[in-house]
Each structure stands twice: as structure tokens, then as C-alpha cells.
Scaffold this motif. Structure first.
Motif, short mmCIF file in Angstrom:
data_model
loop_
_atom_site.label_atom_id
_atom_site.label_comp_id
_atom_site.label_asym_id
_atom_site.label_seq_id
_atom_site.Cartn_x
_atom_site.Cartn_y
_atom_site.Cartn_z
N UNK A 158 37.16 48.37 9.76
CA UNK A 158 36.82 46.97 9.49
C UNK A 158 35.89 46.86 8.29
N UNK A 159 35.97 45.76 7.54
CA UNK A 159 35.02 45.58 6.42
C UNK A 159 33.62 45.34 6.96
N UNK A 160 32.63 45.79 6.22
CA UNK A 160 31.25 45.70 6.67
C UNK A 160 30.79 44.25 6.88
N UNK A 161 31.48 43.31 6.26
CA UNK A 161 31.06 41.91 6.37
C UNK A 161 31.20 41.37 7.79
N UNK A 162 31.95 42.04 8.67
CA UNK A 162 32.13 41.54 10.03
C UNK A 162 30.96 41.90 10.94
N UNK A 163 30.07 42.75 10.48
CA UNK A 163 28.99 43.25 11.33
C UNK A 163 27.87 42.24 11.52
N UNK A 164 27.24 42.30 12.68
CA UNK A 164 26.02 41.52 12.92
C UNK A 164 24.86 42.18 12.21
N UNK A 165 23.70 41.51 12.22
CA UNK A 165 22.53 42.08 11.56
C UNK A 165 22.12 43.42 12.16
N UNK A 166 22.14 43.50 13.49
CA UNK A 166 21.79 44.75 14.14
C UNK A 166 22.79 45.86 13.86
N UNK A 167 24.06 45.53 13.83
CA UNK A 167 25.09 46.52 13.52
C UNK A 167 24.95 47.01 12.08
N UNK A 168 24.54 46.14 11.19
CA UNK A 168 24.32 46.56 9.80
C UNK A 168 23.17 47.55 9.70
N UNK A 169 22.15 47.36 10.54
CA UNK A 169 21.05 48.32 10.57
C UNK A 169 21.56 49.69 11.05
N UNK A 170 22.45 49.68 12.04
CA UNK A 170 23.03 50.94 12.52
C UNK A 170 23.91 51.59 11.47
N UNK A 171 24.70 50.78 10.76
CA UNK A 171 25.52 51.31 9.68
C UNK A 171 24.65 51.94 8.60
N UNK A 172 23.55 51.29 8.29
CA UNK A 172 22.65 51.83 7.27
C UNK A 172 22.04 53.15 7.72
N UNK A 173 21.77 53.28 9.00
CA UNK A 173 21.27 54.54 9.53
C UNK A 173 22.31 55.64 9.37
N UNK A 174 23.58 55.31 9.63
CA UNK A 174 24.66 56.28 9.43
C UNK A 174 24.78 56.66 7.96
N UNK A 175 24.65 55.69 7.08
CA UNK A 175 24.77 55.95 5.64
C UNK A 175 23.68 56.89 5.15
N UNK A 176 22.44 56.64 5.60
CA UNK A 176 21.35 57.48 5.12
C UNK A 176 21.49 58.90 5.67
N UNK A 177 22.01 59.04 6.89
CA UNK A 177 22.19 60.37 7.46
C UNK A 177 23.33 61.13 6.80
N UNK A 178 24.25 60.43 6.15
CA UNK A 178 25.35 61.09 5.44
C UNK A 178 24.82 61.97 4.31
N UNK A 179 23.65 61.63 3.79
CA UNK A 179 23.06 62.39 2.67
C UNK A 179 22.21 63.57 3.14
N UNK A 180 22.19 63.83 4.45
CA UNK A 180 21.43 64.96 5.01
C UNK A 180 19.96 64.95 4.60
N UNK A 181 19.25 63.85 4.85
CA UNK A 181 17.84 63.80 4.45
C UNK A 181 16.96 64.63 5.38
N UNK A 182 15.84 65.09 4.85
CA UNK A 182 14.80 65.71 5.67
C UNK A 182 13.75 64.67 6.06
N UNK A 183 13.68 63.60 5.25
CA UNK A 183 12.72 62.51 5.46
C UNK A 183 13.48 61.19 5.34
#
Length: 264
Positions: A158-183
Motif C-alpha cells: 500500500x502507498x504510505x499515504x494510507x497510514x495513520x499518524x501512529x502507523x507512520x511513526x512505526x514505518x519511520x522506525x522500520x526505515x531507520x532500522x534498515x540502515x543498521x544504526x548503532x544509535x
């Protein structure tokens, strides 16, 4: 009165801020702030509106450069580096207002955050097609696993535009983890999120932290801060006012003065 928060003794320091200041002409937004973030720590940064915490956050993230002072990631001075360069050193961030690409699918949004792919080079696609294809498959598998981790796998196409505000926060968490951060720098993850999804976000942050990933969290939701953060820094008028546990800072007279003007 300024203080220097050095962080807990013993654990490895992954992020160090030393005498950081940010001036805009005659305005001092951040005034000689120092603190450390230890490996595996969730550190809270709170303060009343106008305290300078967002500017401090931007200095750490690389969105702005300090007027003076030093910011180091894993001992490397990154004070003059861009946010993109800091990602390569293991420093990722989320935003108070998530910024997904609204027309792209969730899985494509997550895939855009991957780092150091062989296929990014045109020549590599001709010289190492099998390697490129293998990396692509691995990236898709990882993106799907992350979407499953944040409970969004059913919406991956689904396109990201369908997400609620809370779901967008979860998507952003997935995106940042895709880069394998230590911090990971978390900018008000509770803002605009309903109670049910907030519990999911808290649970996911806790699970990521169990893997040894460190967090610096800016948040107005004190309940969330007290549940997640072993140590809390308080800023006021651009300076670091005090530090301690959530309970300690909540009852500190200096904090009460900063937030309520002395009214208990």
C-alpha cells in the motif's frame, strides 16, 4: 547554572557532546552543553518549549552545525559532517512529523533507507550482476522482516499515504532500522499517536534496545520517558539544567521552576 552530564561510568560511550553551542546572531539557542550516551542506553532529553532541545537534537543529527564545541560518534568527530554522512557512522534519526514518500509503497519506503548497496554503481550492475541481484533479494527480505516487526506487513504494497499518524511513526522506525544504526535519535515518537499504537511503539523501541542499540529520545510524554529512559537530561534556556532518573528530575525544584515558573 550549567552542568556537564557525562553519562554512566563503565559502559562504552557511543555518542559524546562536548561544550556544544549554537548561536544565531545574538540569540544563543544551545549554550555550552555536554553529555554522553552509553552503548545500550535509552537517554531522555526533556525541557519546556524554547529550552533548546530541538536545536540540540539537530546538532547531534547533523541537520545543523554547532557554532562551537564537538560532537563525536564512536570517538569520531562528526561536528562538521552532514546528516547523511552521520548515517554511515551508525547514527540514524526519526522525525516528529514523519516524512515518508506518500505515493511509494511501504516496502519501497523502507528499501530507500538501505546503505552501501553494490547496485548503486552503474558499472557494478554490469560487472557483478549476481552479487547485485543477491543483495537486492536480501534487502527485500530484510525490509519485509522490519515491516513485520512494526506490525505493518499486511500493508507492504500500500502507498504510505494510507497510514495513520501512529502507523507512520512505526514505518519511520522500520526505515531507520534498515540502515543498521548503532544509535537512533527519536524525535517525539509519541506525538499524535493514539494510546494503542503508542504501546506498540514503546514495545518495539524496548525490543530494539535489547539488541544493544542506543537511543536519544526527545519527548513531552513524561510517562513514556519514565518507562523507557533510565536517565533523563533536562534543558532550560539553552543550558543543561539537571540530570537523573525520571522521578528525580520530576521532583527537582529547578525543573519545577523551569516548567511552571515556580508554581508547584
Amino acid at each position: 547554572m550549567m552542568i556537564a552530564a557525562s553519562g554512566p561510568s563503565g559502559p562504552e560511550t557511543v555518542l559524546s557532546v562536548s561544550h556544544a553551542s549554537k548561536r544565531y546572531g545574538g540569540l544563543v539557542a544551545v549554550d555550552d552543553v555536554s553529555f554522553n550516551l552509553a552503548k545500550g542506553e535509552i537517554l531522555g532529553l526533556i525541557g519546556p518549549n524554547g529550552a533548546g532541545k530541538t536545536t540540540m537534537f539537530d546538532l547531534v543529527a547533523g541537520s545543523q552545525k554547532p557554532s562551537s564545541g564537538r560532537i563525536a560518534v564512536h570517538g569520531r568527530d562528526v561536528s562538521g559532517q552532514s546528516a547523511h554522512r552521520r548515517i554511515a557512522h551508525g547514527l540514524g534519526r526519526t522525525f516528529q512529523i514523519p516524512r515518508p514518500f506518500p505515493q511509494l509503497s511501504l516496502i519501497d519506503n523502507v528499501l530507500l533507507a538501505r546503505q552501501n548497496q553494490t547496485g548503486e554503481g552503474v558499472i557494478a550492475n554490469f560487472l557483478s550482476p549476481r552479487r547485485v541481484a543477491a543483495e537486492e533479494r536480501a534487502a527485500v527480505e530484510k525490509a519485509r522482516a522490519l515491516l513485520d516487526f512494526v506490525l505493518l506487513s499486511r500493508l507492504e504494497s500500500e502507498p504510505a499515504k494510507v497510514l495513520s499518524g501512529g502507523q507512520r511513526k512505526l514505518l519511520e522506525l522500520a526505515r531507520v532500522m534498515m540502515a543498521d544504526p548503532a544509535i537512533v535519535l527519536l524525535d517525539e515518537p509519541a506525538a499524535g499517536v493514539n494510546a494503542t499504537l503508542l504501546e506498540v511503539i514503546i514495545d518495539r523501541i524496548t525490543e530494539i534496545n535489547r539488541r544493544g542499540i542506543s537511543f536519544l529520545l526527545i519527548e513531552h510524554n513524561i510517562d513514556m520517558v519514565s518507562r523507557l529512559c533510565g536517565r533523563v537530561l533536562v534543558m532550560a534556556s539553552g543550558q543543561l539544567l539537571c540530570e537523573g532518573t525520571a522521578q528525580q528530575v520530576a521532583t527537582d525544584p529547578r525543573v519545577i521552576e523551569a516548567y511552571l515558573g515556580g508554581a508547584a
